[in-house]
Design a protein around this motif. Structure first.
Motif, PDB file in Angstrom:
ATOM      1  N   UNK A 127       0.842  -1.112   0.050  1.00  0.00           N
ATOM      2  CA  UNK A 127      -0.063   0.126  -0.020  1.00  0.00           C
ATOM      3  C   UNK A 127       0.863   1.136  -0.010  1.00  0.00           C
ATOM      4  N   UNK A 128       0.332   2.205  -0.408  1.00  0.00           N
ATOM      5  CA  UNK A 128       1.081   3.514  -0.468  1.00  0.00           C
ATOM      6  C   UNK A 128       0.229   4.535   0.099  1.00  0.00           C
ATOM      7  N   UNK A 129       0.951   5.564   1.145  1.00  0.00           N
ATOM      8  CA  UNK A 129       0.271   6.672   1.641  1.00  0.00           C
ATOM      9  C   UNK A 129       0.371   7.857   0.364  1.00  0.00           C
ATOM     10  N   UNK A 130      -0.569   8.635   0.411  1.00  0.00           N
ATOM     11  CA  UNK A 130      -0.484   9.615  -0.589  1.00  0.00           C
ATOM     12  C   UNK A 130      -0.807  11.471   0.005  1.00  0.00           C
ATOM     13  N   UNK A 131       0.112  12.066  -0.394  1.00  0.00           N
ATOM     14  CA  UNK A 131       0.088  13.499   0.121  1.00  0.00           C
ATOM     15  C   UNK A 131      -0.081  14.553  -1.018  1.00  0.00           C
ATOM     16  N   UNK A 132      -0.477  15.625  -0.677  1.00  0.00           N
ATOM     17  CA  UNK A 132      -0.413  16.661  -1.639  1.00  0.00           C
ATOM     18  C   UNK A 132       0.006  18.242  -1.231  1.00  0.00           C
ATOM     19  N   UNK A 133       0.192  18.924  -1.750  1.00  0.00           N
ATOM     20  CA  UNK A 133       0.620  20.529  -1.435  1.00  0.00           C
ATOM     21  C   UNK A 133       0.833  21.093  -2.829  1.00  0.00           C
ATOM     22  N   UNK A 134       1.115  22.433  -2.526  1.00  0.00           N
ATOM     23  CA  UNK A 134       1.296  23.400  -3.739  1.00  0.00           C
ATOM     24  C   UNK A 134       2.376  24.276  -3.368  1.00  0.00           C
ATOM     25  N   UNK A 135       3.441  24.429  -4.130  1.00  0.00           N
ATOM     26  CA  UNK A 135       4.537  25.057  -3.921  1.00  0.00           C
ATOM     27  C   UNK A 135       4.302  26.612  -4.039  1.00  0.00           C
ATOM     28  N   UNK A 136       4.995  27.691  -3.446  1.00  0.00           N
ATOM     29  CA  UNK A 136       4.911  28.991  -3.602  1.00  0.00           C
ATOM     30  C   UNK A 136       4.611  29.509  -5.032  1.00  0.00           C
ATOM     31  N   UNK A 137       5.311  28.869  -5.920  1.00  0.00           N
ATOM     32  CA  UNK A 137       5.339  29.201  -7.448  1.00  0.00           C
ATOM     33  C   UNK A 137       4.114  28.587  -8.222  1.00  0.00           C
ATOM     34  N   UNK A 138       3.243  27.861  -7.302  1.00  0.00           N
ATOM     35  CA  UNK A 138       1.972  27.593  -7.770  1.00  0.00           C
ATOM     36  C   UNK A 138       1.904  26.089  -8.568  1.00  0.00           C
ATOM     37  N   UNK A 139       3.100  25.502  -8.568  1.00  0.00           N
ATOM     38  CA  UNK A 139       3.216  23.971  -8.975  1.00  0.00           C
ATOM     39  C   UNK A 139       2.648  23.163  -8.014  1.00  0.00           C
TER      40      UNK A 139
END
Length: 247
Positions: free
Chosen positions: A203-215
């Motif tokens: 199994x795999x844990x998933x995570x997300x975010x946004x860089x200050x540059x918008x990526x």
């Protein structure tokens, strides 16, 4: 005639590796796998494999098997005093990597994930980057000296930051918990946990975010190429979840 290289690229190429680092002898920094200026999606790992420069017997790849420039292919003792023409050859090899002899056994395992978000290494819409641009022997996990690993990341991470700033990436995909943790430290961010995807034996844990540059950033904890139990079912589930999270 080769275009003039940006100062930050010249500085990176001319910088020697830290004392004591087990860098593949005669290798050059792998700035990217594919062209950063053309790709809109990037995958991220820890550092290049020794197999980008050496065959199974430990001999330097040459001729049609060669993947990147080496000091011997350039005919120079080091990059510190090499001509800009020689440095351009190093950059050109990085940019054209997927049009040559890519290490498909590794990169093809990420292609289904890339295709789920409308990108591919092989048409130039995706590239691969690393936190550390030096290929090491042994592999990253085999470097027992923690101070050496820390020094490699401290010296190379700023170059990655520049790449992310100058690129036009809509999406950054991070492969494996080691790369995820080091990237969070480097970028000074904490990705948000969004659940787990499961296969028959892993199994795999998933995570997300946004860089200050918008990526947008989507990360997973398994290393697709080397984690125990990774199967086609998990890869398919991972690709499907990445597609959802990339929106």
């Amino acid at each position: 005639m080769n275009p003039i290289l940006p100062d930050y690229i010249v500085a990176r190429l001319r910088r020697p590796f830290p004392d004591g680092a087990p860098v593949v002898p005669g290798s050059t920094p792998v700035l990217s796998f594919g062209n950063v200026s053309e790709a809109t999606v990037a995958t991220l790992g820890l550092n290049p494999s020794r197999q980008e420069f050496l065959n199974q017997e430990g001999r330097e790849l040459s001729g049609a098997e060669r993947r990147f420039e080496t000091l011997s292919s350039l005919g120079v003792p080091g990059l510190e005093s090499a001509t800009e023409a020689a440095l351009s050859q190093v950059v050109n090899a990085c940019n054209s990597y997927f049009r040559g002899n890519p290490y498909r056994r590794w990169f093809d395992q990420l292609e289904p994930v890339l295709k789920s978000v409308g990108a591919s290494y092989y048409d130039g819409t995706a590239c691969h980057l690393d936190l550390v641009q030096w290929a090491t022997d042994p592999v990253w996990g085999g470097i027992k000296n923690r101070d050496v690993r820390t020094k490699l990341i401290e010296e190379d991470a700023p170059f990655l930051c520049n790449q992310l700033k100058v690129g036009s990436f809509r999406l950054l995909l991070i492969n494996g918990s080691g790369a995820v943790q080091q990237f969070e430290r480097m970028a000074g961010i904490s990705l948000r946990w969004v659940g787990i995807v499961k296969g028959t034996s892993a199994a795999s844990h998933m995570s997300v975010g946004v860089l200050p540059i918008g990526t947008r950033v989507v990360a997973w904890s398994v290393n697709i190429q080397s984690s125990c139990g990774v199967c086609n079912e998990l890869r398919a589930a991972l690709a499907s979840r990445v597609r959802e999270l990339a929106l």
